[in-house]
Design a protein around this motif. Structure first.
Motif, mmCIF file in Angstrom:
data_model
loop_
_atom_site.group_PDB
_atom_site.id
_atom_site.type_symbol
_atom_site.label_atom_id
_atom_site.label_comp_id
_atom_site.label_asym_id
_atom_site.label_seq_id
_atom_site.Cartn_x
_atom_site.Cartn_y
_atom_site.Cartn_z
ATOM 1 N N ARG A 97 15.985 0.600 44.274
ATOM 2 C CA ARG A 97 15.955 -0.849 44.014
ATOM 3 C C ARG A 97 14.548 -1.302 43.624
ATOM 4 O O ARG A 97 14.385 -2.175 42.782
ATOM 5 C CB ARG A 97 16.400 -1.642 45.253
ATOM 6 N N ALA A 98 13.542 -0.716 44.257
ATOM 7 C CA ALA A 98 12.159 -1.061 43.934
ATOM 8 C C ALA A 98 11.790 -0.569 42.536
ATOM 9 O O ALA A 98 11.157 -1.289 41.759
ATOM 10 C CB ALA A 98 11.212 -0.463 44.973
ATOM 11 N N VAL A 99 12.184 0.647 42.222
ATOM 12 C CA VAL A 99 11.925 1.193 40.889
ATOM 13 C C VAL A 99 12.576 0.289 39.840
ATOM 14 O O VAL A 99 11.962 -0.045 38.820
ATOM 15 C CB VAL A 99 12.443 2.642 40.786
ATOM 16 N N ASN A 100 13.816 -0.123 40.095
ATOM 17 C CA ASN A 100 14.516 -1.011 39.165
ATOM 18 C C ASN A 100 13.784 -2.344 39.014
ATOM 19 O O ASN A 100 13.728 -2.912 37.925
ATOM 20 C CB ASN A 100 15.945 -1.255 39.637
ATOM 21 N N HIS A 101 13.208 -2.838 40.109
ATOM 22 C CA HIS A 101 12.435 -4.084 40.076
ATOM 23 C C HIS A 101 11.212 -3.901 39.180
ATOM 24 O O HIS A 101 10.905 -4.761 38.344
ATOM 25 C CB HIS A 101 12.018 -4.476 41.492
ATOM 26 N N PHE A 102 10.503 -2.789 39.320
ATOM 27 C CA PHE A 102 9.345 -2.510 38.467
ATOM 28 C C PHE A 102 9.760 -2.485 36.992
ATOM 29 O O PHE A 102 9.054 -3.014 36.129
ATOM 30 C CB PHE A 102 8.705 -1.167 38.817
ATOM 31 N N VAL A 103 10.887 -1.861 36.715
ATOM 32 C CA VAL A 103 11.373 -1.755 35.332
ATOM 33 C C VAL A 103 11.680 -3.148 34.774
ATOM 34 O O VAL A 103 11.272 -3.485 33.657
ATOM 35 C CB VAL A 103 12.595 -0.816 35.249
ATOM 36 N N ARG A 104 12.397 -3.968 35.541
ATOM 37 C CA ARG A 104 12.695 -5.338 35.083
ATOM 38 C C ARG A 104 11.407 -6.098 34.807
ATOM 39 O O ARG A 104 11.272 -6.772 33.783
ATOM 40 C CB ARG A 104 13.517 -6.096 36.133
ATOM 41 N N TRP A 105 10.455 -6.005 35.733
ATOM 42 C CA TRP A 105 9.186 -6.692 35.565
ATOM 43 C C TRP A 105 8.458 -6.163 34.324
ATOM 44 O O TRP A 105 7.920 -6.936 33.534
ATOM 45 C CB TRP A 105 8.307 -6.505 36.816
ATOM 46 N N GLY A 106 8.439 -4.858 34.145
ATOM 47 C CA GLY A 106 7.744 -4.258 33.012
ATOM 48 C C GLY A 106 8.323 -4.659 31.673
ATOM 49 O O GLY A 106 7.597 -4.755 30.673
ATOM 50 N N ARG A 107 9.609 -4.896 31.627
ATOM 51 C CA ARG A 107 10.265 -5.278 30.362
ATOM 52 C C ARG A 107 10.089 -6.761 30.037
ATOM 53 O O ARG A 107 10.323 -7.184 28.910
ATOM 54 C CB ARG A 107 11.746 -4.919 30.422
ATOM 55 N N ARG A 121 -7.153 -4.002 31.539
ATOM 56 C CA ARG A 121 -7.462 -3.287 30.290
ATOM 57 C C ARG A 121 -6.235 -2.640 29.649
ATOM 58 O O ARG A 121 -6.363 -1.989 28.617
ATOM 59 C CB ARG A 121 -8.528 -2.232 30.557
ATOM 60 N N GLU A 122 -5.088 -2.798 30.273
ATOM 61 C CA GLU A 122 -3.869 -2.157 29.770
ATOM 62 C C GLU A 122 -2.928 -3.204 29.183
ATOM 63 O O GLU A 122 -2.566 -4.151 29.874
ATOM 64 C CB GLU A 122 -3.136 -1.413 30.896
ATOM 65 N N PRO A 123 -2.511 -3.036 27.955
ATOM 66 C CA PRO A 123 -1.484 -3.937 27.421
ATOM 67 C C PRO A 123 -0.168 -3.699 28.169
ATOM 68 O O PRO A 123 0.242 -2.549 28.346
ATOM 69 C CB PRO A 123 -1.341 -3.524 25.955
ATOM 70 N N LYS A 124 0.466 -4.750 28.619
ATOM 71 C CA LYS A 124 1.695 -4.589 29.404
ATOM 72 C C LYS A 124 2.747 -3.810 28.627
ATOM 73 O O LYS A 124 3.463 -2.986 29.191
ATOM 74 C CB LYS A 124 2.245 -5.939 29.847
ATOM 75 N N ARG A 125 2.812 -3.998 27.328
ATOM 76 C CA ARG A 125 3.820 -3.301 26.519
ATOM 77 C C ARG A 125 3.624 -1.788 26.523
ATOM 78 O O ARG A 125 4.514 -1.038 26.155
ATOM 79 C CB ARG A 125 3.814 -3.843 25.086
ATOM 80 N N GLU A 126 2.461 -1.311 26.984
ATOM 81 C CA GLU A 126 2.156 0.123 27.016
ATOM 82 C C GLU A 126 2.376 0.765 28.391
ATOM 83 O O GLU A 126 2.215 1.972 28.549
ATOM 84 C CB GLU A 126 0.698 0.364 26.591
ATOM 85 N N LEU A 127 2.721 -0.016 29.406
ATOM 86 C CA LEU A 127 2.808 0.515 30.766
ATOM 87 C C LEU A 127 3.861 1.608 30.916
ATOM 88 O O LEU A 127 3.662 2.562 31.669
ATOM 89 C CB LEU A 127 3.045 -0.620 31.769
ATOM 90 N N PHE A 128 4.967 1.517 30.201
ATOM 91 C CA PHE A 128 5.991 2.571 30.253
ATOM 92 C C PHE A 128 5.502 3.819 29.522
ATOM 93 O O PHE A 128 5.551 4.922 30.052
ATOM 94 C CB PHE A 128 7.316 2.100 29.622
ATOM 95 N N ARG A 129 5.040 3.633 28.302
ATOM 96 C CA ARG A 129 4.619 4.770 27.482
ATOM 97 C C ARG A 129 3.490 5.558 28.138
ATOM 98 O O ARG A 129 3.446 6.780 28.067
ATOM 99 C CB ARG A 129 4.179 4.290 26.089
ATOM 100 N N ILE A 133 4.816 2.906 34.665
ATOM 101 C CA ILE A 133 6.138 2.487 35.130
ATOM 102 C C ILE A 133 7.159 3.436 34.535
ATOM 103 O O ILE A 133 7.059 3.812 33.367
ATOM 104 C CB ILE A 133 6.456 1.036 34.712
ATOM 105 N N SER A 134 8.127 3.815 35.355
ATOM 106 C CA SER A 134 9.173 4.725 34.911
ATOM 107 C C SER A 134 10.493 4.303 35.545
ATOM 108 O O SER A 134 10.504 3.594 36.554
ATOM 109 C CB SER A 134 8.818 6.155 35.343
ATOM 110 N N THR A 135 11.584 4.777 34.973
ATOM 111 C CA THR A 135 12.896 4.433 35.517
ATOM 112 C C THR A 135 13.239 5.272 36.742
ATOM 113 O O THR A 135 14.216 4.995 37.431
ATOM 114 C CB THR A 135 13.992 4.618 34.458
ATOM 115 N N ARG A 136 12.436 6.296 37.008
ATOM 116 C CA ARG A 136 12.627 7.141 38.195
ATOM 117 C C ARG A 136 11.272 7.358 38.853
ATOM 118 O O ARG A 136 10.244 7.284 38.204
ATOM 119 C CB ARG A 136 13.238 8.476 37.792
ATOM 120 N N SER A 137 11.297 7.661 40.149
ATOM 121 C CA SER A 137 10.048 7.854 40.882
ATOM 122 C C SER A 137 10.166 8.997 41.877
ATOM 123 O O SER A 137 11.161 9.100 42.592
ATOM 124 C CB SER A 137 9.685 6.573 41.643
ATOM 125 N N GLY A 138 9.136 9.823 41.934
ATOM 126 C CA GLY A 138 9.073 10.865 42.950
ATOM 127 C C GLY A 138 9.036 10.292 44.355
ATOM 128 O O GLY A 138 9.433 10.944 45.315
#
Length: 156
Positions: A97-107, A121-129, A133-138
């Motif tokens: 649920r937390a990972v999904n929250h990060f993904v929603r926020w990142g998008r 210093r990071e463009p938000k649009r680049e956080l996934f690339r 931020i990822s759709t899965r987390s260790g």
């Protein structure tokens, strides 16, 4: 039907147990139950994080992890204490649920309220690339821990 004050109190307490008990899955523990001397600062359980609000799935600022991970941290903490250091855990088990929250926020590229403090210093649009931020987390396996060393008073 009347019930005595004692009987009513008993039933209120008994019926409240499910609301206060946080049983963990087999093989998982609260770190503070294993070693309360390890500092914990779970920012995702508060508003002080890059999302700017409490993250879904973090019900309390208590670190959850596998029993093996907690035992390993306790051993390290015991060794560090002798040298005047200790551990501070910033994240442990992370529910999906937390990972999904990060993904929603990142998008949501419009939400940059926390940019200055957390990713200036990071463009938000680049956080996934860039892998921030990822759709899965260790962390969702329960043995990935974010931690650091802190200084403590060295035992005499």
């Amino acid at each position: 039907m009347r019930c005595s004050a004692r009987a009513c109190f008993f039933w209120i307490c008994f019926l409240s147990i499910p609301f206060f008990a946080h049983a963990l899955p087999k093989g998982f523990v609260y770190l503070d139950d294993v070693d309360p001397s390890i500092e914990v600062d779970l920012r995702y359980a508060t508003q002080k994080n890059f999302v700017g609000k409490k993250v879904d799935g973090y019900k309390a600022p208590r670190a959850i992890m596998t029993t093996a991970a907690a035992a390993a941290l306790k051993k390290v903490q015991d060794d560090l204490r002798k040298e005047g250091y200790g551990l501070k855990v910033m994240d442990a088990y992370r529910p999906q649920r937390a990972v999904n929250h990060f993904v929603r926020w990142g998008r949501d590229l419009q939400d940059e309220k926390t940019k200055q403090e957390y990713f200036p210093r990071e463009p938000k649009r680049e956080l996934f690339r860039r892998g921030y931020i990822s759709t899965r987390s260790g962390h969702s396996r329960g043995s990935t821990i974010d931690l650091t060393l802190v200084t403590r008073e060295k035992p005499q």
